[in-house]
Scaffold this motif. Structure first.
Motif, PDB file in Angstrom:
ATOM      1  N   ILE A  20      -4.582   4.924   9.309  1.00 52.62           N
ATOM      2  CA  ILE A  20      -4.381   4.462  10.692  1.00 52.62           C
ATOM      3  C   ILE A  20      -4.692   5.565  11.691  1.00 52.62           C
ATOM      4  CG2 ILE A  20      -2.632   3.681  12.349  1.00 52.62           C
ATOM      5  CD1 ILE A  20      -1.289   2.249   9.899  1.00 52.62           C
ATOM      6  N   LEU A  21      -4.069   6.729  11.509  1.00 53.81           N
ATOM      7  CA  LEU A  21      -4.303   7.834  12.455  1.00 53.81           C
ATOM      8  C   LEU A  21      -5.745   8.325  12.377  1.00 53.81           C
ATOM      9  CD1 LEU A  21      -0.984   9.864  12.076  1.00 53.81           C
ATOM     10  CD2 LEU A  21      -1.616   8.260  13.874  1.00 53.81           C
ATOM     11  N   GLY A  22      -6.285   8.382  11.169  1.00 54.69           N
ATOM     12  CA  GLY A  22      -7.679   8.819  11.014  1.00 54.69           C
ATOM     13  C   GLY A  22      -8.641   7.869  11.708  1.00 54.69           C
ATOM     14  N   SER A  23      -8.363   6.567  11.610  1.00 58.40           N
ATOM     15  CA  SER A  23      -9.226   5.573  12.262  1.00 58.40           C
ATOM     16  C   SER A  23      -9.154   5.699  13.781  1.00 58.40           C
ATOM     17  CB  SER A  23      -8.802   4.162  11.850  1.00 58.40           C
ATOM     18  OG  SER A  23      -8.918   3.988  10.457  1.00 58.40           O
TER      19      SER A  23
ATOM     20  N   VAL B  44       0.832  -1.201   0.000  1.00 60.01           N
ATOM     21  CA  VAL B  44       0.000   0.000   0.000  1.00 60.01           C
ATOM     22  C   VAL B  44       0.868   1.252   0.000  1.00 60.01           C
ATOM     23  CG1 VAL B  44      -1.905  -1.114   1.227  1.00 60.01           C
ATOM     24  CG2 VAL B  44      -0.087  -0.036   2.537  1.00 60.01           C
ATOM     25  N   ASP B  45       0.294   2.347  -0.419  1.00 62.08           N
ATOM     26  CA  ASP B  45       0.979   3.641  -0.348  1.00 62.08           C
ATOM     27  C   ASP B  45       1.146   4.004   1.130  1.00 62.08           C
ATOM     28  OD1 ASP B  45       1.731   6.333  -1.759  1.00 62.08           O
ATOM     29  OD2 ASP B  45       0.393   6.873  -0.104  1.00 62.08           O
ATOM     30  N   GLU B  46       2.361   4.289   1.551  1.00 58.43           N
ATOM     31  CA  GLU B  46       2.638   4.490   2.981  1.00 58.43           C
ATOM     32  C   GLU B  46       1.939   5.717   3.545  1.00 58.43           C
ATOM     33  OE1 GLU B  46       6.879   4.390   3.357  1.00 58.43           O
ATOM     34  OE2 GLU B  46       7.003   2.352   2.535  1.00 58.43           O
ATOM     35  N   GLU B  47       1.938   6.809   2.809  1.00 61.81           N
ATOM     36  CA  GLU B  47       1.294   8.021   3.321  1.00 61.81           C
ATOM     37  C   GLU B  47      -0.212   7.822   3.465  1.00 61.81           C
ATOM     38  OE1 GLU B  47       3.023  10.494   4.552  1.00 61.81           O
ATOM     39  OE2 GLU B  47       4.759   9.280   3.985  1.00 61.81           O
ATOM     40  N   PHE B  48      -0.792   7.104   2.506  1.00 65.87           N
ATOM     41  CA  PHE B  48      -2.227   6.802   2.598  1.00 65.87           C
ATOM     42  C   PHE B  48      -2.499   5.915   3.818  1.00 65.87           C
ATOM     43  CE2 PHE B  48      -5.649   3.746   1.772  1.00 65.87           C
ATOM     44  CZ  PHE B  48      -6.730   4.612   1.644  1.00 65.87           C
TER      45      PHE B  48
END
Length: 469
Positions: free
Chosen positions: A162-165, A153-157
């Motif tokens: 993760i943080l958004g969740s 996966v794209d790391e920034e995404f």
């Protein structure tokens, strides 16, 4: 010391005193309830003095939270270093960050709203700390991808996901004013959502029979790491409380005397991996190469046997029962009259095994090759803090010493009262007997007295309880 240096030290101490007082107030009151006058009063200084160090309540508050976030990041790095794989590291990250933000809810609300957009030095420091959190999770993702555990996966995404969740769950749970039990459930849901998105084999994620269970392990640091990883993979949230530190015996004289005449030894009985490691280490220090052709080696347990193999010690006998009784059964097949049985063991080893073998006619040489001491307070400070703020389901004890030391470390005056309402697991009958002497009920004991056998029994215990509901 120069006068300026002395002044700087006094100013730093006063600043720390103000921070400590403010932290105490913010722990018991909301952000809006704490006034600078309260801080000044608690610190016994003038209100103007507080403003000399902090221009506003916001600056004071964020100075405290910066320190707390630094501690969070430090504990996260330490915890993740001990994990065996990226999934365990991800669980630790999610759990710690979620619980931190739920504990400091006022900080979270301000932090999310506008703190990082303000142009002041404190906020700049928080931005740097935020970058460190991003780096930790980025490293976990990279490691998981390299190991083939996470998808490409794209790391920034992924970081945003993760943080958004985590932050989205915290926001929702603050608004719903959930309790401690619900927090444990919610953080597991967040972890599962995230890991399903990252896990390379997410379509085939196995069931987690210990999901939602918080388990306390009381062993050495080294042993606890392996056990914690096994329980984590089954879905458990593990709190490690090291209760043992393995140290050399007070003297090697007795050992050196026995081992210097290997031709007079007929059997060596290793009852633990620790005994094998210390035995091998001392032989290496003495530059002693033993001929095991005439000495029969008994290893109690598969792990003890595996450590023997690692040190090139051939194992001839592994008792079917991993206990003193198992050793008796195996050695009773031999004529032990006047045979020398060397037992390298703990300095606090029990007399059941030597006494039983002596009754079979053997000459017993039980010799200490290691001692068991309490870990230093500084070593286990963070572990204890984790336990104090948690609500465990199960305590695991793997020897009488782990139980006795846990009572001492936690300063428990009434064990029956302390453990009331919790499940307790003992690795074998000797440990069970010691625990029950203190009127504490043991709910779980395996048929095979090993940590693997105990984990299997724990899974059976909770699966059975779930099925009976």
């Amino acid at each position: 010391m120069l006068i300026k240096e002395k002044k700087d030290i006094r100013k730093q101490r006063k600043r720390e005193k103000i921070l400590d007082a403010a932290a105490e107030l913010f722990s018991h009151k909301s952000y809006h309830e704490v006034m600078m006058e309260d801080v000044a009063k608690l610190t016994s200084v003038a209100k103007g003095t507080v403003y000399n160090y902090f221009e506003s309540k916001e600056e004071l508050y964020f100075s405290i939270m910066r320190i707390r976030m630094e501690n969070l990041i430090s504990s996260l790095k330490t915890k993740i270093e001990t994990e065996d794989n990226s999934i365990d590291s991800l669980r630790s990250f999610v759990t710690h960050l979620y619980m931190f933000m739920m504990k400091y809810q006022n900080f979270f609300m301000i932090y999310q709203k506008d703190s990082l957009s303000n142009n002041n030095p404190i906020c700049e420091q928080l931005v740097l700390l935020d970058d460190q959190l991003n780096k930790i999770i980025r490293d976990i993702i990279k490691s998981g991808k390299s190991a083939g555990l996470f998808r490409n996966v794209d790391e920034e995404f992924a970081i945003s996901l993760i943080l958004g969740s985590i932050y989205g769950a915290v926001q929702k749970d603050i608004e719903n004013k959930i309790g401690d039990d619900e927090k444990r459930t919610e953080r597991e849901k967040v972890f599962e959502f995230i890991v399903h998105g990252l896990y390379a084999g997410f379509k085939n994620i196995p069931s987690l029979p210990l999901k939602g269970k918080t388990i306390v392990i009381t062993r050495t640091v080294e042993q606890s790491k392996e056990s914690a990883s096994a329980l984590n993979k089954l879905g458990a949230d593990v709190i490690v409380i090291p209760t043992l530190e393995i140290v050399p015996p007070s003297s090697w004289r007795e050992f050196d005397t026995v081992i210097s005449h290997p031709d007079k030894i007929d059997f060596i009985v290793f009852t633990s991996a620790h005994a094998v490691k210390m035995f091998a280490g001392r032989c290496n220090e003495l530059n002693l190469k033993l001929n095991f052709n005439r000495i029969k080696i008994v290893a109690v347990g598969n792990k003890t046997s595996a450590v023997c193999e690692r040190f090139n010690i051939p194992v001839h006998i592994i008792p079917k029962k991993f206990s003193s009784e198992g050793v008796f059964e195996e050695l009773s097949k031999f004529n032990l009259k006047n045979k020398v049985v060397f037992i390298p063991r703990s300095a606090i080893g029990r007399e059941e095994l030597p006494g039983g073998l002596k009754d079979l006619g053997a000459i017993i040489k039980p010799v200490p090759v290691y001692n068991v001491s309490l870990p230093t307070k500084e070593t286990i400070k963070q572990n204890i803090q984790m336990l104090v703020g948690a609500k465990p389901d199960l305590f695991i004890f793997t020897s009488p010493s782990t139980f006795e030391n846990f009572i001492q470390i936690m300063k428990i005056s009434d064990p029956s009262k302390y453990f009331n309402g919790y499940d307790v697991a003992a690795i074998g009958p000797t440990t069970q007997t010691e625990i029950e002497k203190h009127k504490v009920k043991v709910s779980i004991m395996p048929d095979e007295f090993t940590i693997d056998g105990l984990i299997k029994k724990i899974v059976q215990f909770y699966s059975s309880n779930e099925n009976n509901r």
